[in-house]
Design an enzyme around this catalytic site. Structure first.
Site, mmCIF file in Angstrom:
data_model
loop_
_atom_site.group_PDB
_atom_site.id
_atom_site.type_symbol
_atom_site.label_atom_id
_atom_site.label_comp_id
_atom_site.label_asym_id
_atom_site.label_seq_id
_atom_site.Cartn_x
_atom_site.Cartn_y
_atom_site.Cartn_z
ATOM 1 N N ASN A 56 -5.080 2.974 -13.093
ATOM 2 C CA ASN A 56 -4.114 2.016 -12.558
ATOM 3 C C ASN A 56 -2.715 2.604 -12.659
ATOM 4 O OD1 ASN A 56 -3.084 -0.616 -11.702
ATOM 5 N ND2 ASN A 56 -2.396 -0.878 -13.821
ATOM 6 N N GLY A 103 0.761 -1.235 0.000
ATOM 7 C CA GLY A 103 0.000 0.000 0.000
ATOM 8 C C GLY A 103 0.792 1.285 0.000
ATOM 9 N N THR A 104 2.003 1.274 -0.556
ATOM 10 C CA THR A 104 2.775 2.534 -0.584
ATOM 11 C C THR A 104 2.131 3.557 -1.507
ATOM 12 O OG1 THR A 104 4.250 1.805 -2.364
ATOM 13 C CG2 THR A 104 4.931 1.318 -0.090
ATOM 14 N N ASN A 105 1.484 3.090 -2.583
ATOM 15 C CA ASN A 105 0.785 4.046 -3.455
ATOM 16 C C ASN A 105 -0.466 4.590 -2.775
ATOM 17 O OD1 ASN A 105 1.963 4.372 -6.316
ATOM 18 N ND2 ASN A 105 2.262 2.225 -5.864
ATOM 19 N N HIS A 134 1.189 1.520 -13.140
ATOM 20 C CA HIS A 134 1.994 0.374 -13.564
ATOM 21 C C HIS A 134 3.466 0.780 -13.514
ATOM 22 C CE1 HIS A 134 3.087 -3.350 -15.521
ATOM 23 N NE2 HIS A 134 3.871 -2.651 -16.306
ATOM 24 N N LEU A 141 -9.639 -7.597 -13.021
ATOM 25 C CA LEU A 141 -10.999 -7.069 -13.082
ATOM 26 C C LEU A 141 -11.650 -7.551 -14.372
ATOM 27 C CD1 LEU A 141 -10.379 -3.380 -11.933
ATOM 28 C CD2 LEU A 141 -11.267 -5.287 -10.563
#
Ligand code: GRF
Length: 209
Positions: A108, A12-14, A110, A94
């Site tokens: 998203n 979860g760093t983003n 990437h 998804l």
């Protein structure tokens, strides 16, 4: 207020970068209404809970098909009035049902300069390993709208990071996160929240402020 739903699977760093940018006012007008993890116990959930953000697990392994998982994720987004879905280190697929429900409202991050080192199987350290194996001098990160094909939606923002001779996949991943991902993901959310992303065919035009 733009309600954001963040999909996570790991550290979860983003997500933390988004939280920090809401806290410091850069993302004023944005609110994380829910964090949903595909994996039970993901540290990203702990990050959310520290800020009293609703944080729930919808474990991918509990659903027999992509379609059933889509339905569960759609319900979790709708329960929290999500208007923009942000995939931030989300490692599950998804399906059509989810993507159609949130058409042009899913972004998203990437860890490469798409179209290089992306697509099915390119996640975590792998894009960095492949960049080093190939011998590219520059890599980076990309924020894009999400379509059914992995990492193939219209590109919103990219940021380059130079590769160093002594880089390992780990050192490169860390620098790409610090210098690119954690900057362009919040920036893309800000642009979206201000209505400054305009689709022109497959291209995204960014309106001046
Ligand atoms: C990051 O490299 C991100 O680009 C990729 O997943 C990795 C972990 O992200 N999508 P996070 O630390 O869980 O945000």
């Amino acid at each position: 207020m733009l309600n954001i739903g963040v999909l996570v699977s790991g550290g979860g760093t983003n997500l933390q970068a988004i939280i920090d940018k809401i806290e410091d006012g850069y993302l004023k007008g944005c609110n994380i209404s829910v964090v949903v993890s595909s994996r039970v116990g993901a540290y990203a959930l702990e990050r959310a809970r520290k800020y009293n953000i609703p944080a729930i697990s919808v474990p991918r392994k509990e659903y027999a098909s992509i379609d059933e998982y889509d339905s569960a994720l759609i319900k979790s987004m709708e329960d929290y009035d999500v208007e923009l879905v942000v995939m931030a280190g989300f490692l599950s697929v998804l399906g059509e049902k989810f993507i159609n429900r949130f058409k042009n409202k899913i972004i998203n991050i990437h860890p490469s300069l798409i179209p290089s080192f992306c697509g099915v199987g390119y996640y975590g350290l792998i894009p960095h390993q492949k960049a080093l194996e190939y011998g590219v001098k520059v890599t980076g990160a990309t924020v894009h709208f999400v379509e059914l094909e992995a990492d193939a939606g219209p590109i919103i923002l990219q940021k380059a990071v130079y590769i160093k001779d002594d880089d390992t996949p780990e050192t490169l991943q860390k620098r790409v996160m610090e210098q690119a991902e954690w900057e362009i993901l919040p920036e893309a959310i800000k642009l979206y929240s201000e209505g400054r992303l305009v689709m022109e065919g497959r291209k995204v035009r960014i309106l001046e402020k």
